[in-house]
Design a protein around this motif. Structure first.
Motif: not given
Length: 125
Positions: A36-59
């Motif tokens: 389950p550690i890997y599943a949690k790591l994937c979840e955290m990665t997705a959240e990290e990407f999503a937070s970057q997308w909210h900060d940076d508007p889509a081109p």
């Protein structure tokens, strides 16, 4: 009893403490991926990407028309042939094919040990 995650934890702590890279054996990688550690790591990665997308508007979307990578036209028997011009990749033109053939013949004669062509040259009287 074989411990699986204690050695991994030790390696992580050592890498963090010494500022080194983390090196895991293939069996340890498999154990992490199945856990389950890997599943949690994937979840955290997705959240990290999503937070970057909210900060940076889509081109802004560009209005360009790109041709499809492949044709969706039907293929097989019963369709009209498509007219094309020019040579295809890998196709030899007349003069090029003749030059390639001459070069191949010359290499073949050199491989046999003869430096001249199979024909005898005419002697002029």
């Amino acid at each position: 009893m074989t411990l699986t995650f204690a050695p991994i934890r030790d390696k992580i702590e050592r890498a963090a403490r010494n500022g080194e890279r983390l090196h895991l054996d293939p069996a340890q990688v498999r154990a992490l991926v199945k856990s389950p550690i890997y599943a949690k790591l994937c979840e955290m990665t997705a959240e990290e990407f999503a937070s970057q997308w909210h900060d940076d508007p889509a081109p802004a979307a560009q209005e360009t028309i790109t041709p499809p990578a492949s044709s969706s036209a039907p293929s097989g028997s019963g369709i009209a042939p498509i007219a094309t011009t020019g040579t295809s990749a890998g196709m030899s033109t007349g003069p090029m094919a003749a030059a390639v053939e001459r070069a191949e013949r010359a290499q073949a004669w050199e491989a046999v040990g003869r430096k001249d062509s199979p024909r005898k040259k005419r002697s002029m009287p």
